[in-house]
Design an enzyme around this catalytic site. Structure first.
Site, mmCIF file in Angstrom:
data_model
loop_
_atom_site.group_PDB
_atom_site.id
_atom_site.type_symbol
_atom_site.label_atom_id
_atom_site.label_comp_id
_atom_site.label_asym_id
_atom_site.label_seq_id
_atom_site.Cartn_x
_atom_site.Cartn_y
_atom_site.Cartn_z
ATOM 1 N N LYS A 38 0.159 3.790 -2.894
ATOM 2 C CA LYS A 38 -0.789 4.902 -2.640
ATOM 3 C C LYS A 38 -0.195 6.279 -2.634
ATOM 4 O O LYS A 38 -0.807 7.400 -2.855
ATOM 5 C CB LYS A 38 -1.601 4.710 -1.412
ATOM 6 C CG LYS A 38 -2.724 3.377 -1.886
ATOM 7 C CD LYS A 38 -3.120 2.750 -0.556
ATOM 8 C CE LYS A 38 -4.125 1.678 -1.148
ATOM 9 N NZ LYS A 38 -4.462 0.818 0.245
ATOM 10 N N LYS A 77 2.980 6.674 5.222
ATOM 11 C CA LYS A 77 2.192 5.696 4.612
ATOM 12 C C LYS A 77 2.786 4.182 4.927
ATOM 13 O O LYS A 77 3.910 4.002 4.934
ATOM 14 C CB LYS A 77 2.060 5.716 3.111
ATOM 15 C CG LYS A 77 1.133 4.704 2.298
ATOM 16 C CD LYS A 77 -0.237 5.234 2.981
ATOM 17 C CE LYS A 77 -1.603 4.188 2.653
ATOM 18 N NZ LYS A 77 -1.479 3.003 3.512
ATOM 19 N N SER A 86 -6.203 3.565 4.074
ATOM 20 C CA SER A 86 -5.693 2.559 2.949
ATOM 21 C C SER A 86 -6.598 2.067 2.164
ATOM 22 O O SER A 86 -6.412 0.717 2.089
ATOM 23 C CB SER A 86 -4.749 1.726 3.733
ATOM 24 O OG SER A 86 -3.634 1.371 2.876
ATOM 25 N N SER A 103 0.779 -1.141 0.082
ATOM 26 C CA SER A 103 -0.104 -0.051 -0.046
ATOM 27 C C SER A 103 0.655 1.541 0.102
ATOM 28 O O SER A 103 0.148 2.439 -0.117
ATOM 29 C CB SER A 103 -1.037 0.185 1.217
ATOM 30 O OG SER A 103 -1.985 -0.919 0.982
#
EC number: 3.4.16.4
Length: 451
Positions: free
Chosen positions: A65, A239, A125, A62
């Site tokens: 992102k 993140k 997320s 993730s």
């Protein structure tokens, strides 16, 4: 016996010199991160303070992102989209989203602002939020993924390929710690990015198809709501990521005492200790990496613009036969705290050295200086004149004349003129003699005119 003593003394001196000469300009504690790859960089100068397999391919999960968020913010910055724009979710936005992936259960037909979709994607997320934003930016998901890859190349990423918007496992979806650092650094240029990713918890107002949403960050450095024990007081954003193939990943930033650091950890593990406690090493190793950076580095000026570097010879000046040069600007870098600034190697280059003539203007570029340490080049700046020098007209005239007569072509031309003059003189003399003979033949007496 004396010879033996002298031999031992000489040997001791040689060994001491060897130790002194081989001592590095600084000494910092060794660092090793429990992950596949890791990188620590100073956000302000771009200096990489620690690297571990930073060009090795990893699955980003993730962390992907970050790129999705960057492209949305760039679209907003272009003026063709705004944070307040309301997006209606299409049915195709869920086409590659698995049921066990991160989600906020955003439904087809639901309406949500771009800003709230960014919070869902970057804080909770939510995978479907990335696809929804992708369609809003590019019209469809494949076109957006192509844009992700194009933008990665533009940023200098040499070993990154995206196959989706969210980071779910795909063997053709990969990056490196260094490439993701380049993407993160670009995203941080937008204040909204750090504002969103630094959120500990978020409340999304009710929509046409859903009641109010309240969720917490997946970044345990920011919040102890889900799992306590990892909060790092200096951390800000950015993140997390995890899949079974990618391991535990974390990109984070931290600010302390005017230092801004960026950390990237990929492929860390969840370790169960002997006492039964569990350690998510992406968080613990990131905190340790930050502490190592804050404890051992600081911003230092290794070349000051006021420093006088050299006296450069100047000709044709009526003021002086040299001008002093100094750096056009100071050079600073994030350096080990105990570095010996006098140990920097300096390479000074003077342009057209030996042939510099007045006039010279204050601040005129006359050369450059490059500084390096232990074989690593840190910076280069121009060398400029400290003061002005005016030109001497007399010296300039003398110089010009000398310069004219120094050329072979000029010498040949002058020689040709001299030869021509000599020839003309000889011819003139011969003509004079011939005229004299004619005058004598005629009697040499003037008899007057007849009337």
């Amino acid at each position: 016996m004396k010879r033996v003593r002298y031999s031992f003394l000489a040997l001791a001196v040689v060994m001491l010199c060897t130790v002194v000469l081989s001592t590095p300009a600084f000494a910092i504690p060794e660092m090793s991160v429990a992950s596949r790859s890791a990188l620590l960089a100073d956000a302000d100068t771009g200096e990489i303070l620690y690297e571990q397999n930073i060009h090795e391919r990893v699955y980003p999960a993730s962390v992907t992102k970050i790129m999705t968020g960057l492209l949305v913010l760039e679209k907003i910055d272009s003026g063709s989209m705004s944070l307040s724009d309301v997006i209606t979710v299409s049915s195709s936005a869920h086409q590659d989203v698995t049921e066990d992936g991160s989600t906020q259960n955003i439904k087809p037909g639901e309406q949500m602002s771009v800003e709230n979709l960014l919070y869902c994607a970057l804080v909770a997320s939510a995978n479907e939020a990335c696809n929804i934003l992708a369609e809003a930016v590019s019209g469809d998901i494949p076109t957006f993924v192509a844009l992700m890859n194009q933008r990665a190349q533009e940023l200098g990423c040499q070993d990154t390929h995206f196959a989706n918007t969210h980071g779910l496992q795909d063997e053709n979806h990969y990056t490196t710690a260094y490439d993701m650092y380049l993407i993160t650094k670009e995203a941080l240029k937008y204040p909204e990015f750090l504002k969103i990713t630094d959120s500990r918890d978020v409340v999304i107002p009710a929509t046409n198809l859903s009641p109010e949403r309240h969720f917490y960050t997946t970044n345990y450095l920011l919040s102890r709501f889900k799992i306590p024990g990892y909060v790092y007081q200096y951390a800000h954003g950015i993140k997390t990521g995890h899949t079974s193939d990618a391991g535990y990943c974390l990109v984070s930033s931290a600010q302390k005492n005017d230092m801004n650091l960026i950390s990237l950890v990929f492929g860390a593990e969840k370790v169960t200790k002997a006492d039964g406690t569990v350690d998510y090493e992406s968080f613990s190793e990131t905190s340790r990496l930050f502490e190592w950076g804050f404890s051992n580095f600081k911003l230092q000026t290794y070349l000051d613009s006021s420093e006088l570097i050299a006296e450069v010879p100047v000709s044709l000046s009526r003021d002086a036969n040299y001008v002093v040069v100094h750096p056009e600007s100071s050079l600073s870098a994030m350096l080990p705290k105990d570095v010996d600034l006098d140990s920097f190697d300096r390479k000074v280059t003077i342009y057209n050295e030996g042939n510099i003539t007045a006039p010279i203007s204050e601040g005129q570029e006359l050369g450059e200086i490059t500084l390096s340490l232990d074989g690593k080049e840190y910076g280069t700046t121009k060398l400029v004149a400290l003061n002005s020098l005016t030109q001497s007209r007399l010296l300039y005239v003398i110089y010009t004349v000398k310069n004219i007569f120094s050329h072979t072509a000029t010498k040949l031309a002058i020689l040709a003129v001299l030869v021509l003059i000599i020839v003309l003189i000889i011819l003139s003399i011969r003509r004079g003699r011939h005229s004299g003979r004619r005058y004598r033949k005629s009697g040499g007496v003037y008899r007057g005119r007849r009337r």
